[in-house]
Scaffold this motif. Structure first.
Motif, PDB file in Angstrom:
ATOM      1  N   ALA A  69       0.854  -1.201  -0.360  1.00  0.00           N
ATOM      2  CA  ALA A  69      -0.075  -0.496   0.326  1.00  0.00           C
ATOM      3  C   ALA A  69       0.595   1.197   0.154  1.00  0.00           C
ATOM      4  CB  ALA A  69      -0.857   0.037   1.898  1.00  0.00           C
ATOM      5  N   ALA A  70       1.734   1.160  -0.057  1.00  0.00           N
ATOM      6  CA  ALA A  70       2.543   2.377   0.405  1.00  0.00           C
ATOM      7  C   ALA A  70       3.551   3.227  -0.671  1.00  0.00           C
ATOM      8  CB  ALA A  70       3.470   2.223   1.704  1.00  0.00           C
ATOM      9  N   VAL A  71       3.691   1.876  -1.606  1.00  0.00           N
ATOM     10  CA  VAL A  71       4.527   1.409  -2.658  1.00  0.00           C
ATOM     11  C   VAL A  71       3.697   2.375  -3.924  1.00  0.00           C
ATOM     12  CG1 VAL A  71       5.354   0.564  -4.466  1.00  0.00           C
ATOM     13  CG2 VAL A  71       6.144  -0.265  -2.636  1.00  0.00           C
ATOM     14  N   GLN A  96       1.132   9.285  -6.169  1.00  0.00           N
ATOM     15  CA  GLN A  96       1.608  10.706  -5.078  1.00  0.00           C
ATOM     16  C   GLN A  96       2.756  11.256  -6.259  1.00  0.00           C
ATOM     17  OE1 GLN A  96      -0.245  12.239  -4.061  1.00  0.00           O
ATOM     18  NE2 GLN A  96      -1.199  10.960  -2.271  1.00  0.00           N
ATOM     19  N   ALA A  97       3.646  10.511  -6.788  1.00  0.00           N
ATOM     20  CA  ALA A  97       4.719  10.972  -8.120  1.00  0.00           C
ATOM     21  C   ALA A  97       3.827  10.831  -9.338  1.00  0.00           C
ATOM     22  CB  ALA A  97       5.241   9.355  -7.893  1.00  0.00           C
ATOM     23  N   ALA A  98       2.455  10.412  -9.602  1.00  0.00           N
ATOM     24  CA  ALA A  98       1.747  10.801 -10.452  1.00  0.00           C
ATOM     25  C   ALA A  98       1.254  11.918 -10.459  1.00  0.00           C
ATOM     26  CB  ALA A  98       0.644   9.471 -10.445  1.00  0.00           C
ATOM     27  N   VAL A 107       4.653  15.975  -3.266  1.00  0.00           N
ATOM     28  CA  VAL A 107       5.812  15.857  -2.846  1.00  0.00           C
ATOM     29  C   VAL A 107       5.922  15.565  -1.597  1.00  0.00           C
ATOM     30  CG1 VAL A 107       8.408  17.207  -2.791  1.00  0.00           C
ATOM     31  CG2 VAL A 107       6.705  17.340  -4.758  1.00  0.00           C
ATOM     32  N   GLY A 108       5.746  15.684  -1.337  1.00  0.00           N
ATOM     33  CA  GLY A 108       5.170  15.796   0.594  1.00  0.00           C
ATOM     34  C   GLY A 108       5.190  14.537   0.445  1.00  0.00           C
ATOM     35  N   SER A 162       5.091   8.782   1.455  1.00  0.00           N
ATOM     36  CA  SER A 162       5.360   7.094   1.097  1.00  0.00           C
ATOM     37  C   SER A 162       5.946   6.403   1.011  1.00  0.00           C
ATOM     38  CB  SER A 162       4.674   7.406   0.169  1.00  0.00           C
ATOM     39  OG  SER A 162       3.052   7.941  -0.133  1.00  0.00           O
ATOM     40  N   VAL A 163       7.197   6.988   0.372  1.00  0.00           N
ATOM     41  CA  VAL A 163       8.777   6.092   0.603  1.00  0.00           C
ATOM     42  C   VAL A 163       9.425   5.673   2.103  1.00  0.00           C
ATOM     43  CG1 VAL A 163      11.118   6.080  -0.470  1.00  0.00           C
ATOM     44  CG2 VAL A 163       9.360   7.102  -1.559  1.00  0.00           C
TER      45      VAL A 163
END
Length: 422
Positions: A157-159, A165-167, A278-279, A284-285
């Motif tokens: 789920a985090a990935v 969010q990167a999108a 970005v945040g 997430s990472v």
């Protein structure tokens, strides 16, 4: 002579499977790619719609109506969509919806290039998009727990959240840059992105086991509400996020802040829209490597409080740098709530009810984004955009305090990887 005893096998670590690379789980890479492409396209479209409708009308009420136009079909169709997700092929539903999204974006691109786009065309396209998302989202929400074991779910789920969010980082930035070439360029990229998402979804390996068909009725959703009322931690997590997004959402006012308050233009709007993502990517990472293994509930409440404070800071800021940082902090805080709520909803629910429970979750959470845009726009028309956003952040803080007292079990929630269906 006594027989020699056979030594017992060495103990296996409880979560040793956590060391298996996530990309080795069949279907997971295709799911992540499809969801990322769809999210990227939706973010580009949001920039195009927001900037185009404000350029045509210069009205905060028009921005509010965009949110309402997407909310109404989602509110009206999510519950039937959840029923469909529990009784029909979920992957086929998602593919159909992504095709509709691609075609509607292509139609808007043709209209923009031809110069005959009107505000009512934008509202209609947004309503079609909202209807498609109403069926797509409950089905897509059920994919992840079907693709990975329960103890791997928090990492997966985090990935998924980090890619989403990167999108959301690249989507608004690309949308802002593309808008320099016209709204048609934005919509054309959206159409291509939704088409790629459709092809990715077709590659997901999901076993479809037909279930006995049950007629759509009020009783099927009474069953879901009874299920959720019996699990107050789940109900608390969903309702907390609902009110936080409804009150504290500042995204509807970003075109106004970019144009009239920060004087940043379309590129600035893209940067503002990208800042929360970005945040969120950073958070997430971090959660991929350091999952929420302890005190998950308390950390969720703290994150929602930070969300409210960051919203107030953004409302009062007159500096582009401070505004971007505030939105980044806001996005990072939101991820914690998303991961905790997702684990509760997906892991505590049996698969036979996941479609309907996901639909209720999306009705409360997904549609609250659009309803929050409508609320922010209408309040802004009365007291101005700054007052609207600041008041929403203060309301989020008040809701957080109230929910800690109302849902003590959620506050005491500890490990996410121990959640099992009840």
């Amino acid at each position: 002579m006594p027989s020699a005893s056979v030594p017992p096998p060495p103990p296996v670590a409880e979560h040793s499977m956590n060391t298996v690379p996530l990309h080795r789980h069949p279907g997971l890479p295709a799911f992540l790619a499809a969801r990322t492409a769809s999210s990227f396209s939706a973010c580009v479209q949001a920039v195009a719609v927001g900037w185009q409708i404000y350029a045509l009308t210069h009205s905060t009420t028009a921005l509010a109506l965009v949110g309402l136009a997407q909310f109404l079909p989602m509110a009206g169709l999510l519950l039937p969509a959840g029923h469909a997700a529990d009784h029909f092929n979920r992957r086929l539903i998602v593919v159909t919806c992504q095709c509709i999204e691609a075609l509607s974006a292509l139609f808007m691109a043709i209209g923009a290039f031809g110069g005959w786009t009107t505000p009512w065309m934008i509202y209609a396209m947004v309503m079609v998009f909202g209807a498609a998302r109403a069926f797509e989202m409950p089905c897509q929400q059920t994919f992840l727990p079907s693709l990975v074991p329960a103890h791997v779910f928090p990492r997966a789920a985090a990935v998924s959240s980090s890619l989403f969010q990167a999108a959301a980082v690249t989507g608004p930035s690309v949308g802002g840059l593309l808008y320099g070439a016209g709204a048609g360029a934005c919509y054309l990229v959206c159409a291509l992105g939704f088409a790629c998402a459709c092809m990715g979804t077709l590659r997901i390996r999901l076993a479809y086991v037909p279930r006995p068909r049950v007629p759509l009725s009020l009783a099927t959703f009474v069953e879901v509400m009874d299920f959720m009322r019996a699990r107050p931690d789940m109900l608390g997590a969903i309702s907390l996020d609902l009110f936080a997004v409804l009150l504290g959402g500042a995204t509807a006012m970003l075109p106004v802040f970019a144009s009239d308050i920060l004087h940043a233009g379309p590129v600035g709007l893209g940067l503002l829209r990208a800042a929360p993502a970005v945040g969120a990517v950073v958070c997430s990472v971090a959660l991929v490597w350091r999952p929420l293994n302890r005190h998950a509930g308390a950390r969720m409440f703290l994150a929602v409080a930070v969300f409210g404070v960051a919203t107030v800071v953004f409302a009062l800021s007159r500096s582009m740098a401070v505004s971007i940082v505030a939105l980044a902090v806001l996005g990072a805080a939101d991820v914690v709530s998303v991961v905790v709520r997702g684990a509760l909803v997906q892991l505590r629910t049996p698969d036979s009810m996941r479609g309907r429970v996901s639909a209720v979750n999306m009705l409360f959470i997904g549609s609250s984004n659009q309803l929050g845009e409508f609320e922010s726009g209408m309040v802004a028309s009365m007291i101005g955009p700054v007052g609207s956003v600041a008041l929403g952040g203060i309301g989020t803080l008040a809701i957080t305090i109230a929910w800690i007292r109302m849902f003590p079990g959620l506050w005491r929630l500890d490990r996410l990887d121990d959640i099992t269906p009840e």
